[in-house]
Scaffold this motif. Structure first.
Motif, PDB file in Angstrom:
ATOM      1  N   THR A   1       1.475   4.684   1.773  1.00 43.99           N
ATOM      2  CA  THR A   1       1.229   5.144   3.140  1.00 43.99           C
ATOM      3  C   THR A   1       1.115   6.654   3.166  1.00 43.99           C
ATOM      4  O   THR A   1       2.007   7.363   2.694  1.00 43.99           O
ATOM      5  CB  THR A   1       2.353   4.698   4.084  1.00 43.99           C
ATOM      6  OG1 THR A   1       2.436   3.268   4.075  1.00 43.99           O
ATOM      7  CG2 THR A   1       2.081   5.169   5.509  1.00 43.99           C
TER       8      THR A   1
ATOM      9  N   PRO B   1       0.819  -1.218   0.000  1.00 42.87           N
ATOM     10  CA  PRO B   1       0.000   0.000   0.000  1.00 42.87           C
ATOM     11  C   PRO B   1       0.849   1.263   0.000  1.00 42.87           C
ATOM     12  O   PRO B   1       1.991   1.268   0.470  1.00 42.87           O
ATOM     13  CB  PRO B   1      -0.794  -0.116   1.311  1.00 42.87           C
ATOM     14  CG  PRO B   1       0.019  -1.030   2.173  1.00 42.87           C
ATOM     15  CD  PRO B   1       0.699  -1.987   1.242  1.00 42.87           C
TER      16      PRO B   1
ATOM     17  N   TYR C   1       1.026   9.767   5.642  1.00 43.26           N
ATOM     18  CA  TYR C   1       1.413  10.163   6.994  1.00 43.26           C
ATOM     19  C   TYR C   1       0.829  11.547   7.283  1.00 43.26           C
ATOM     20  O   TYR C   1       0.991  12.481   6.493  1.00 43.26           O
ATOM     21  CB  TYR C   1       2.930  10.255   7.139  1.00 43.26           C
ATOM     22  CG  TYR C   1       3.696   9.002   6.805  1.00 43.26           C
ATOM     23  CD1 TYR C   1       4.204   8.179   7.809  1.00 43.26           C
ATOM     24  CD2 TYR C   1       3.961   8.654   5.478  1.00 43.26           C
ATOM     25  CE1 TYR C   1       4.938   7.038   7.503  1.00 43.26           C
ATOM     26  CE2 TYR C   1       4.687   7.519   5.164  1.00 43.26           C
ATOM     27  CZ  TYR C   1       5.171   6.721   6.173  1.00 43.26           C
ATOM     28  OH  TYR C   1       5.902   5.592   5.851  1.00 43.26           O
TER      29      TYR C   1
ATOM     30  N   ARG D   1     -10.519  10.564   6.112  1.00 40.75           N
ATOM     31  CA  ARG D   1     -11.440   9.421   6.194  1.00 40.75           C
ATOM     32  C   ARG D   1     -12.903   9.874   6.084  1.00 40.75           C
ATOM     33  O   ARG D   1     -13.714   9.251   5.396  1.00 40.75           O
ATOM     34  CB  ARG D   1     -11.236   8.672   7.511  1.00 40.75           C
ATOM     35  CG  ARG D   1      -9.923   7.923   7.616  1.00 40.75           C
ATOM     36  CD  ARG D   1      -9.848   7.168   8.935  1.00 40.75           C
ATOM     37  NE  ARG D   1      -8.563   6.534   9.146  1.00 40.75           N
ATOM     38  CZ  ARG D   1      -8.218   5.360   8.635  1.00 40.75           C
ATOM     39  NH1 ARG D   1      -9.085   4.695   7.882  1.00 40.75           N
ATOM     40  NH2 ARG D   1      -7.026   4.849   8.884  1.00 40.75           N
TER      41      ARG D   1
ATOM     42  N   THR E   1      -8.557   2.226   1.832  1.00 39.80           N
ATOM     43  CA  THR E   1      -7.986   1.477   2.957  1.00 39.80           C
ATOM     44  C   THR E   1      -8.694   0.140   3.130  1.00 39.80           C
ATOM     45  O   THR E   1      -8.268  -0.683   3.948  1.00 39.80           O
ATOM     46  CB  THR E   1      -8.057   2.269   4.272  1.00 39.80           C
ATOM     47  OG1 THR E   1      -9.428   2.427   4.655  1.00 39.80           O
ATOM     48  CG2 THR E   1      -7.400   3.633   4.131  1.00 39.80           C
TER      49      THR E   1
ATOM     50  N   ARG F   1      -9.323  -5.175   3.661  1.00 40.30           N
ATOM     51  CA  ARG F   1      -8.607  -4.477   4.738  1.00 40.30           C
ATOM     52  C   ARG F   1      -7.287  -5.160   5.112  1.00 40.30           C
ATOM     53  O   ARG F   1      -6.447  -4.557   5.761  1.00 40.30           O
ATOM     54  CB  ARG F   1      -9.504  -4.344   5.968  1.00 40.30           C
ATOM     55  CG  ARG F   1     -10.667  -3.387   5.727  1.00 40.30           C
ATOM     56  CD  ARG F   1     -11.316  -2.907   6.997  1.00 40.30           C
ATOM     57  NE  ARG F   1     -12.391  -1.974   6.718  1.00 40.30           N
ATOM     58  CZ  ARG F   1     -12.221  -0.668   6.509  1.00 40.30           C
ATOM     59  NH1 ARG F   1     -11.001  -0.150   6.556  1.00 40.30           N
ATOM     60  NH2 ARG F   1     -13.265   0.105   6.265  1.00 40.30           N
ATOM     61  N   ARG F   2      -7.111  -6.414   4.690  1.00 40.82           N
ATOM     62  CA  ARG F   2      -5.838  -7.084   4.965  1.00 40.82           C
ATOM     63  C   ARG F   2      -4.762  -6.710   3.944  1.00 40.82           C
ATOM     64  O   ARG F   2      -3.575  -6.745   4.249  1.00 40.82           O
ATOM     65  CB  ARG F   2      -6.032  -8.607   4.966  1.00 40.82           C
ATOM     66  CG  ARG F   2      -6.907  -9.142   6.088  1.00 40.82           C
ATOM     67  CD  ARG F   2      -7.063 -10.648   6.010  1.00 40.82           C
ATOM     68  NE  ARG F   2      -7.758 -11.058   4.789  1.00 40.82           N
ATOM     69  CZ  ARG F   2      -7.173 -11.624   3.745  1.00 40.82           C
ATOM     70  NH1 ARG F   2      -5.862 -11.850   3.745  1.00 40.82           N
ATOM     71  NH2 ARG F   2      -7.882 -11.972   2.673  1.00 40.82           N
ATOM     72  N   ARG F   3      -5.191  -6.331   2.736  1.00 39.53           N
ATOM     73  CA  ARG F   3      -4.252  -5.988   1.666  1.00 39.53           C
ATOM     74  C   ARG F   3      -4.738  -4.722   0.947  1.00 39.53           C
ATOM     75  O   ARG F   3      -5.075  -4.750  -0.231  1.00 39.53           O
ATOM     76  CB  ARG F   3      -4.137  -7.141   0.675  1.00 39.53           C
ATOM     77  CG  ARG F   3      -3.595  -8.436   1.265  1.00 39.53           C
ATOM     78  CD  ARG F   3      -3.711  -9.600   0.284  1.00 39.53           C
ATOM     79  NE  ARG F   3      -5.115  -9.903  -0.017  1.00 39.53           N
ATOM     80  CZ  ARG F   3      -5.629  -9.895  -1.244  1.00 39.53           C
ATOM     81  NH1 ARG F   3      -4.866  -9.598  -2.283  1.00 39.53           N
ATOM     82  NH2 ARG F   3      -6.900 -10.194  -1.443  1.00 39.53           N
ATOM     83  N   PRO F   4      -4.776  -3.607   1.646  1.00 39.77           N
ATOM     84  CA  PRO F   4      -5.344  -2.398   1.038  1.00 39.77           C
ATOM     85  C   PRO F   4      -4.362  -1.721   0.084  1.00 39.77           C
ATOM     86  O   PRO F   4      -3.149  -1.940   0.142  1.00 39.77           O
ATOM     87  CB  PRO F   4      -5.612  -1.508   2.256  1.00 39.77           C
ATOM     88  CG  PRO F   4      -4.536  -1.888   3.225  1.00 39.77           C
ATOM     89  CD  PRO F   4      -4.348  -3.375   3.049  1.00 39.77           C
TER      90      PRO F   4
ATOM     91  N   ARG G   1      -2.817   2.948   3.129  1.00 42.23           N
ATOM     92  CA  ARG G   1      -2.866   2.903   4.587  1.00 42.23           C
ATOM     93  C   ARG G   1      -2.569   4.294   5.126  1.00 42.23           C
ATOM     94  O   ARG G   1      -1.897   5.101   4.476  1.00 42.23           O
ATOM     95  CB  ARG G   1      -1.879   1.880   5.174  1.00 42.23           C
ATOM     96  CG  ARG G   1      -0.425   2.143   4.878  1.00 42.23           C
ATOM     97  CD  ARG G   1       0.468   1.055   5.470  1.00 42.23           C
ATOM     98  NE  ARG G   1       0.440   1.054   6.917  1.00 42.23           N
ATOM     99  CZ  ARG G   1       1.326   1.704   7.664  1.00 42.23           C
ATOM    100  NH1 ARG G   1       2.321   2.393   7.109  1.00 42.23           N
ATOM    101  NH2 ARG G   1       1.259   1.648   8.969  1.00 42.23           N
ATOM    102  N   MET G   2      -3.086   4.588   6.306  1.00 42.94           N
ATOM    103  CA  MET G   2      -2.896   5.892   6.929  1.00 42.94           C
ATOM    104  C   MET G   2      -2.122   5.722   8.225  1.00 42.94           C
ATOM    105  O   MET G   2      -2.496   4.916   9.074  1.00 42.94           O
ATOM    106  CB  MET G   2      -4.248   6.563   7.180  1.00 42.94           C
ATOM    107  CG  MET G   2      -5.027   6.846   5.906  1.00 42.94           C
ATOM    108  SD  MET G   2      -6.490   7.856   6.216  1.00 42.94           S
ATOM    109  CE  MET G   2      -7.247   7.852   4.580  1.00 42.94           C
ATOM    110  N   GLN G   3      -1.062   6.496   8.349  1.00 42.93           N
ATOM    111  CA  GLN G   3      -0.159   6.385   9.492  1.00 42.93           C
ATOM    112  C   GLN G   3      -0.178   7.683  10.293  1.00 42.93           C
ATOM    113  O   GLN G   3       0.300   8.715   9.819  1.00 42.93           O
ATOM    114  CB  GLN G   3       1.265   6.098   9.012  1.00 42.93           C
ATOM    115  CG  GLN G   3       2.306   6.014  10.114  1.00 42.93           C
ATOM    116  CD  GLN G   3       2.041   4.865  11.065  1.00 42.93           C
ATOM    117  OE1 GLN G   3       1.786   3.739  10.632  1.00 42.93           O
ATOM    118  NE2 GLN G   3       2.096   5.129  12.359  1.00 42.93           N
TER     119      GLN G   3
END
Length: 255
Positions: A79, A77, A81, A91, A104, A109-112, A115-117
């Motif tokens: 990322t 994914p 930040y 979101r 996301t 949801r396991r392999r989006p 992703r948001m950090q």
């Protein structure tokens, strides 16, 4: 570290007016405005990290489009930040299935694809030999500046901000500051608008620069289209100790 200016305008209007986005090395974006759209598909697919200063459209516009364009091309994914307040806005108001799909959760949801950090002001994020540290900024929405450290020098990018003593202190704490990118969204004739929207005007930029302890090269960004010559002339006339030049689309800064 190598920073390429993909966009640094405070608005759109022609090929030289792309909104804020910087490509750091080949795999990292600092903000994600319309300037990102000039990258080739292969260049977009190489981007692993996107650091966002704040949630305004001119700084995030290309995030949904990048993920949609290259999500299936990548093995991991992208990322994003940002401080928690900014991620909540993304979101709720962008990746909400109404404005744009929630990447996301795509393909699951396991392999989006995205992703948001969450990050914190003052907390260093290390990416190999590089580090990125969020600094305090003061804007009309929750916002940060960033200090980028390539190991042989540092660059601070203010993002959108008005005068902030905390940001001045944080900049002066940078041990090897080579470059400072700072905004000036409005000319002095619109000083009141700058204050109301928590941006900087030339007189405010000069006062800000007079509090910077080091001698970095200063680059002015986020000038509204058509106001460049006026803003730069007013900054020069204000007589700050540090000389400033206008940041240019396509410019490359190495540090």
């Amino acid at each position: 570290m190598r920073l390429k200016v993909l966009g640094c305008s405070g608005g759109i209007g022609g090929p030289e007016a792309r909104t804020t986005a910087f490509l750091a090395d080949d795999d990292m974006l600092i903000d994600c405005g319309t300037g990102v759209g000039d990258l080739a598909l292969e260049e977009l697919a190489a981007i692993d990290h996107i650091f966002v200063t704040h949630s305004h459209m001119d700084h995030i516009a290309a995030i949904p489009l990048i993920v949609d364009a290259v999500g299936e091309m990548r093995g991991a994914p992208i990322t994003v930040y940002a401080i928690p307040e900014v991620l909540r806005i993304l979101r709720a108001h962008v990746f909400n299935w109404l404005i744009w799909p929630d990447f996301t959760a795509i393909p699951d949801r396991r392999r989006p694809f995205l992703r948001m950090q969450p990050i914190k002001v003052g907390e260093e994020i290390r990416l190999g030999d590089r580090s990125i540290t969020p600094l305090p900024a003061l804007h009309s929405v929750p916002a940060v500046a960033y200090c980028l450290d390539g190991g042989t020098g540092q660059l601070v990018y203010s993002g959108d901000t008005t005068y902030s003593p905390e940001l001045v202190t944080a900049i002066n704490a940078c041990r090897d500051l080579r470059h400072l990118i700072i905004e000036s969204a409005f000319p002095d004739e619109q000083h009141g608008l700058a204050l109301a929207s928590r941006h900087l005007s030339p007189t405010m930029v000069a006062a800000f620069l007079d509090e910077i302890a080091g001698n970095p090269q200063v680059h002015i960004s986020h000038i509204k289209p058509g106001q460049g010559e006026r803003v730069m002339a007013q900054i020069a006339a204000a007589g700050a100790r540090l000389h400033a030049s206008a940041l240019r689309q396509g410019q490359v800064i190495e540090f």
